[in-house]
Design a protein around this motif. Structure first.
Motif, PDB file in Angstrom:
ATOM      1  N   SER A   1      -0.527   6.617  14.789  1.00  0.00           N
ATOM      2  CA  SER A   1      -1.197   6.835  13.503  1.00  0.00           C
ATOM      3  C   SER A   1      -0.181   6.904  12.384  1.00  0.00           C
ATOM      4  CB  SER A   1      -2.016   8.130  13.565  1.00  0.00           C
ATOM      5  OG  SER A   1      -3.042   8.031  14.527  1.00  0.00           O
TER       6      SER A   1
ATOM      7  N   LYS B   1       2.830   5.543  12.364  1.00  0.00           N
ATOM      8  CA  LYS B   1       3.395   4.214  12.141  1.00  0.00           C
ATOM      9  C   LYS B   1       2.438   3.341  11.342  1.00  0.00           C
ATOM     10  CE  LYS B   1       6.311   4.084  16.272  1.00  0.00           C
ATOM     11  NZ  LYS B   1       6.545   3.427  17.607  1.00  0.00           N
ATOM     12  N   ALA B   2       1.146   3.468  11.678  1.00  0.00           N
ATOM     13  CA  ALA B   2       0.155   2.668  10.943  1.00  0.00           C
ATOM     14  C   ALA B   2       0.103   3.083   9.482  1.00  0.00           C
ATOM     15  CB  ALA B   2      -1.214   2.847  11.580  1.00  0.00           C
ATOM     16  N   TYR B   3       0.195   4.388   9.237  1.00  0.00           N
ATOM     17  CA  TYR B   3       0.179   4.884   7.861  1.00  0.00           C
ATOM     18  C   TYR B   3       1.403   4.396   7.103  1.00  0.00           C
ATOM     19  CZ  TYR B   3       0.467   8.137   3.955  1.00  0.00           C
ATOM     20  OH  TYR B   3       0.591   8.674   2.703  1.00  0.00           O
TER      21      TYR B   3
ATOM     22  N   ALA C   1       3.178   1.793   7.730  1.00  0.00           N
ATOM     23  CA  ALA C   1       3.062   0.345   7.533  1.00  0.00           C
ATOM     24  C   ALA C   1       2.190   0.030   6.336  1.00  0.00           C
ATOM     25  CB  ALA C   1       2.513  -0.312   8.791  1.00  0.00           C
ATOM     26  N   GLU C   2       1.122   0.797   6.166  1.00  0.00           N
ATOM     27  CA  GLU C   2       0.215   0.571   5.046  1.00  0.00           C
ATOM     28  C   GLU C   2       0.878   0.932   3.720  1.00  0.00           C
ATOM     29  OE1 GLU C   2      -3.252   2.816   5.784  1.00  0.00           O
ATOM     30  OE2 GLU C   2      -3.965   1.540   7.431  1.00  0.00           O
ATOM     31  N   VAL C   3       1.668   2.007   3.750  1.00  0.00           N
ATOM     32  CA  VAL C   3       2.365   2.432   2.528  1.00  0.00           C
ATOM     33  C   VAL C   3       3.441   1.402   2.160  1.00  0.00           C
ATOM     34  CG1 VAL C   3       3.862   4.182   1.527  1.00  0.00           C
ATOM     35  CG2 VAL C   3       1.918   4.860   2.902  1.00  0.00           C
TER      36      VAL C   3
END
Length: 298
Positions: free
Chosen positions: A290, A292-294, A296-298
């Protein structure tokens, strides 16, 4: 009951220092290559699993799994191709021939890899189930002896009886201090050496006494349960001596069962800890994913 008749040679034990990940014991039948079931139950599997099917079961080669009446599962592995004598769904008893010791699967030299798993699927020490110790060495099939009872057979009227393992402790209160020639007295234990003599603790008319084992006066013999009962009646002890022998045998069996239950409890606790650790690791990985996904989005 042992896996092979005659000599059973353990070449690798259960989770010993040399192989801490080894979940079974490797046994070689030195006198007989036929593999026998050590417990009764229902055959859950008899065959081989392809390596392409995934998992590590292919390493067992041809194997038989017996789902025991005690809710444990018994695995007999590396059997010779075409030697299996049972099929899935078949009921078997202790002593049923399953197949022939072989070298199939991930194996180096003919032997049988034997595993026992509890109700949780956790591997437990299988040594006692196979009638051996969890140590490299050779063990002999003594089932026939275990089914019998050991007695002191008196061959001379000069055989004395004692109240203690001491040549000065002759029991004058019993038959003038002498055991009766031709009578077999139940042996409770072989005491060992004392005062230069080998002693046996025996039952004499239901009372615990001692005797010196001398070749010219007596000898240690084993009798079947039926002959043992007759011997006890013949010496005037009625059935009490046989009952005492059977009670002792039952006590040993109960103690073994208790040790097995304790092993199961320890294995269950180990499984619970492993499950908890796996769950914690999964949750940690999920949180990391989660994050890492956050990121990546930032």
């Amino acid at each position: 009951m042992m896996i092979f008749k005659g000599r059973n040679r353990v070449t690798s034990g259960f989770r010993l220092a040399a192989r801490p990940e080894h979940n079974g014991i490797d046994i070689v039948g030195d006198d007989d290559r036929t593999v026998y079931a050590v417990r009764g139950g229902t055959v859950g599997f008899a065959g081989i699993v392809s390596k392409s099917a995934g998992g590590l079961t292919w390493q067992w080669g041809y194997y038989v799994r017996v789902d025991g009446n005690d809710n444990r599962k018994y695995y007999y592995c590396h059997l010779v191709a075409g030697s299996l004598l049972v099929r899935a769904g078949q009921r078997v008893q202790a002593g049923t021939a399953l197949g022939t010791m072989g070298n199939t699967g991930y194996s180096f030299g003919a032997h049988t890899h034997f595993e026992v798993r509890n109700i949780y699927g956790t591997a437990i020490d299988p040594a006692s189930y196979a009638g051996v110790r969890n140590a490299v060495g050779t063990y002999t099939d003594t089932e026939s002896e275990d089914d019998n009872m050991k007695f002191l057979k008196v061959t001379s009227g000069r055989c004395e009886v004692f109240t203690a393992p001491d040549v000065n402790a002759v029991d004058k209160h019993y038959n003038g201090g002498k055991l009766t020639e031709g009578v077999c007295y139940p042996v409770q234990a072989e005491v060992g050496s004392s005062g230069g003599y080998n002693w046996a603790r025996i039952f004499v008319a239901g009372v615990q006494r001692y005797a010196v084992v001398l070749a010219d006066r007596c000898q240690l013999v084993t009798l079947s349960p039926g002959d043992a009962f007759a011997a006890c009646v013949a010496q005037g002890g009625g059935t009490s001596d046989a009952a005492a022998q059977l009670e002792a045998a039952n006590a040993r069996a109960d103690a073994e069962a208790h040790r097995a239950d304790e092993a199961d409890e320890r294995a269950a606790a180990e499984t619970q800890r492993a499950d908890a650790a796996e769950k914690h690791a999964a949750e940690t990985n999920k949180r990391l994913a989660s994050v890492k996904a956050y990121v990546a989005e930032v």
